[in-house]
Design an enzyme around this catalytic site. Structure first.
Site, PDB file in Angstrom:
ATOM      1  N   CYS A  84       0.843  -1.200   0.000  1.00  0.00           N
ATOM      2  CA  CYS A  84       0.000   0.000   0.000  1.00  0.00           C
ATOM      3  C   CYS A  84       0.877   1.248   0.000  1.00  0.00           C
ATOM      4  O   CYS A  84       1.811   1.353   0.803  1.00  0.00           O
ATOM      5  CB  CYS A  84      -0.907   0.008   1.227  1.00  0.00           C
ATOM      6  SG  CYS A  84      -1.949   1.487   1.351  1.00  0.00           S
ATOM      7  N   CYS A  90      -0.244   5.845   7.243  1.00  0.00           N
ATOM      8  CA  CYS A  90      -1.579   5.452   7.694  1.00  0.00           C
ATOM      9  C   CYS A  90      -1.467   4.551   8.922  1.00  0.00           C
ATOM     10  O   CYS A  90      -0.608   3.654   8.973  1.00  0.00           O
ATOM     11  CB  CYS A  90      -2.302   4.730   6.565  1.00  0.00           C
ATOM     12  SG  CYS A  90      -3.884   4.004   7.028  1.00  0.00           S
ATOM     13  N   CYS A 164      -8.176   1.571  -0.571  1.00  0.00           N
ATOM     14  CA  CYS A 164      -7.585   0.791   0.527  1.00  0.00           C
ATOM     15  C   CYS A 164      -7.549  -0.669   0.101  1.00  0.00           C
ATOM     16  O   CYS A 164      -8.603  -1.308  -0.026  1.00  0.00           O
ATOM     17  CB  CYS A 164      -8.393   0.951   1.814  1.00  0.00           C
ATOM     18  SG  CYS A 164      -7.769  -0.067   3.174  1.00  0.00           S
ATOM     19  N   GLN A 265     -18.089  -8.669  12.791  1.00  0.00           N
ATOM     20  CA  GLN A 265     -16.742  -9.199  12.636  1.00  0.00           C
ATOM     21  C   GLN A 265     -16.143  -8.654  11.335  1.00  0.00           C
ATOM     22  O   GLN A 265     -16.832  -8.526  10.326  1.00  0.00           O
ATOM     23  CB  GLN A 265     -16.755 -10.725  12.624  1.00  0.00           C
ATOM     24  CG  GLN A 265     -17.093 -11.359  13.956  1.00  0.00           C
ATOM     25  CD  GLN A 265     -16.053 -11.069  15.036  1.00  0.00           C
ATOM     26  OE1 GLN A 265     -14.903 -10.763  14.750  1.00  0.00           O
ATOM     27  NE2 GLN A 265     -16.469 -11.158  16.296  1.00  0.00           N
ATOM     28  N   PHE A 292     -22.659 -10.810  25.685  1.00  0.00           N
ATOM     29  CA  PHE A 292     -22.108  -9.838  24.732  1.00  0.00           C
ATOM     30  C   PHE A 292     -22.418 -10.340  23.319  1.00  0.00           C
ATOM     31  O   PHE A 292     -21.547 -10.440  22.462  1.00  0.00           O
ATOM     32  CB  PHE A 292     -20.605  -9.648  24.925  1.00  0.00           C
ATOM     33  CG  PHE A 292     -20.191  -9.306  26.336  1.00  0.00           C
ATOM     34  CD1 PHE A 292     -20.211  -7.992  26.786  1.00  0.00           C
ATOM     35  CD2 PHE A 292     -19.790 -10.300  27.213  1.00  0.00           C
ATOM     36  CE1 PHE A 292     -19.822  -7.683  28.080  1.00  0.00           C
ATOM     37  CE2 PHE A 292     -19.395 -10.000  28.504  1.00  0.00           C
ATOM     38  CZ  PHE A 292     -19.422  -8.682  28.942  1.00  0.00           C
ATOM     39  N   ASP A 356     -18.153 -12.905  24.578  1.00  0.00           N
ATOM     40  CA  ASP A 356     -17.364 -12.227  23.545  1.00  0.00           C
ATOM     41  C   ASP A 356     -17.376 -10.725  23.817  1.00  0.00           C
ATOM     42  O   ASP A 356     -18.051  -9.964  23.129  1.00  0.00           O
ATOM     43  CB  ASP A 356     -17.943 -12.543  22.161  1.00  0.00           C
ATOM     44  CG  ASP A 356     -17.183 -11.854  21.040  1.00  0.00           C
ATOM     45  OD1 ASP A 356     -16.039 -11.414  21.270  1.00  0.00           O
ATOM     46  OD2 ASP A 356     -17.743 -11.741  19.937  1.00  0.00           O
ATOM     47  N   CYS A 382     -10.693 -10.151  21.554  1.00  0.00           N
ATOM     48  CA  CYS A 382      -9.877  -9.413  20.588  1.00  0.00           C
ATOM     49  C   CYS A 382      -8.699  -8.740  21.280  1.00  0.00           C
ATOM     50  O   CYS A 382      -8.043  -7.882  20.687  1.00  0.00           O
ATOM     51  CB  CYS A 382     -10.726  -8.377  19.848  1.00  0.00           C
ATOM     52  SG  CYS A 382     -11.485  -7.133  20.928  1.00  0.00           S
TER      53      CYS A 382
END
Length: 424
Positions: A84, A90, A164, A265, A292, A356, A382
């Site tokens: 990229c 970025c 992107c 997700q 969650f 989650d 995560c």
């Protein structure tokens, strides 16, 4: 008393930091190279383990010294060319310059190290499940002045982009026309783009009220680019300006209405990997709580095989959408599980619990789960650090950590997700 005629002293500018030559020993949790010099940790972005680099100290904190990379004097054989043109400026991607195999190993190690910090010796962490690149189906861009793009790596300025390569091509193609239609309307906005089952859903958050001409321009834009929906949020929640097809997302074969800018997700492939790991962990559990739950990413597939599923989340819009789609299939509740977690007594009616949480983890809920008699828990996370903290709570409460499966939905960044199975 007479005033002094002496001119005020001018403050001397701090001398510029001197460049340092550093040997990168490892990567920190955020993906920056880590070197130790003079007993102090130095973090250097865009560097790799085994490299010798020249860097300039930029800021000091309790963690160490944040640096800017000047040059790579000895490159790692694992270094590859980033794909990229915005890489390095970025903040969206930080590891495009690293070979995929090495990156995958490091992500597994991240989980093992986080667990090691909480007292887990040789934790059962499986190899990383890798998701394909360029499949990201959601992103939030920032508009500042005339620039539309992502925030820079070390600051709040916006790095303008025209495309992107990490996004699905359908979303990437919207960036330039979005900048053109928004420029006359506002100079400060957040633009959430999501690829749904009905096509692109765009929600714009800006502190600007729209007149009829602006509304007509946005509706014409939505029609020209075949958006499923375009919404504008001036501070009171998203208001649809154009709806060609009501956006939905399917989970477990059930189409769920998609509230604008809702959590999803990042990729369909990543979602499938997480879902399959959750279902494998649950086995033949018949009564399951999904905490969650969001829009039902796991609750609806679980409901296809379990006798009873309870789903709870604090996001009112998501809970309402899930309840409307699921009907009598699920017991759905709006509940703030941070302030009001399910108690041990409430949990004891379930064979298994799935949770989650956001990046902060589920400390309060994990504590109640540890006090319960639930025989099986499946955690989705995560954030390896908050997961490891919650895992310690569960194991101290009588669970055994059976396995952890890292899932890499963010192959060009330091982020990762995981699924862990705990059993009494």
């Amino acid at each position: 008393m007479a005033k002094s005629s002496r001119a005020p002293r001018k403050r001397r500018a701090a001398p510029p930091a001197r460049p340092l030559t550093l040997e990168i020993a490892a990567l920190g949790a955020g993906g920056d190279g880590l070197a130790v010099a003079g007993g102090v940790r130095h973090f250097v972005p865009l560097s790799l383990p085994g490299e010798s680099v020249v860097a300039v100290p930029r800021a000091t904190s309790a963690e160490g010294v944040a640096c800017s990379l000047v040059s790579v004097e000895r490159a790692s054989p694992e270094r590859v060319a980033p794909f990229c043109p915005a890489f390095g400026r970025c903040g969206g991607c930080s590891l495009q310059h690293w070979q995929a195999e090495a990156r995958s190993r490091w992500k597994r190690e991240r989980v093992a190290v986080a667990l090691g910090h909480r007292g887990f010796a040789e934790p059962p962490v499986a190899p990383t499940v890798n998701c394909p690149a360029n499949t990201r189906r959601r992103a939030t861009l920032a508009l500042k002045g005339k620039k539309l793009g992502f925030r820079e790596a070390a600051g709040h300025a916006v790095v303008a982009i025209d495309a992107c390569p990490v996004l699905r091509p359908e979303l990437s193609a919207l960036i330039v026309p979005l900048k053109a239609v928004l420029a006359p309307l506002t100079d400060d906005a957040a633009v959430a783009m999501t690829w749904t089952d009905a096509g692109a859903d765009v929600a714009i958050r800006a502190d600007a009220d729209l007149g009829w001409e602006a509304r007509e321009a946005l509706a014409a834009f939505a029609a020209a680019y075949d958006l499923a929906r375009l919404a504008w949020d001036a501070g009171d929640g998203p208001v649809p300006l154009a709806v060609a097809r009501p956006p939905t997302m399917s989970f477990g074969g059930v189409a769920v209405p998609f509230p604008a800018a809702s959590f999803l997700q990042p990729s369909a492939e990543g979602e499938a990997a997480l879902r399959d790991a959750v279902l494998a962990g649950l086995g033949d559990a018949e009564t399951v709580a999904d905490l969650f739950c969001g829009l039902g990413t796991f609750a609806l597939p679980i409901a296809r095989r379990a006798l009873r599923v309870y789903a709870a989340d604090a996001d009112g819009a998501a809970v309402r959408a899930l309840a409307a789609a699921a009907g009598a299939t699920l017991e759905v509740a709006a509940r703030d599980l941070f302030r009001d977690p399910l108690t041990a007594a409430e949990l004891d009616r379930f064979d298994a619990v799935v949770f989650d949480p956001p990046r902060a983890g589920a400390q309060a809920q994990a504590a109640e789960l540890a006090r319960s008699g639930v025989p099986l828990a499946v955690a989705v996370s995560c954030n390896p650090a908050s997961f490891a903290r919650d895992a310690r709570i569960l194991v101290d409460g009588g669970y055994a950590l059976e396995r952890v499966t890292p899932v890499d939905q963010f192959p060009t960044s330091a982020h990762l997700e995981l699924v862990a199975v705990f059993r009494r």
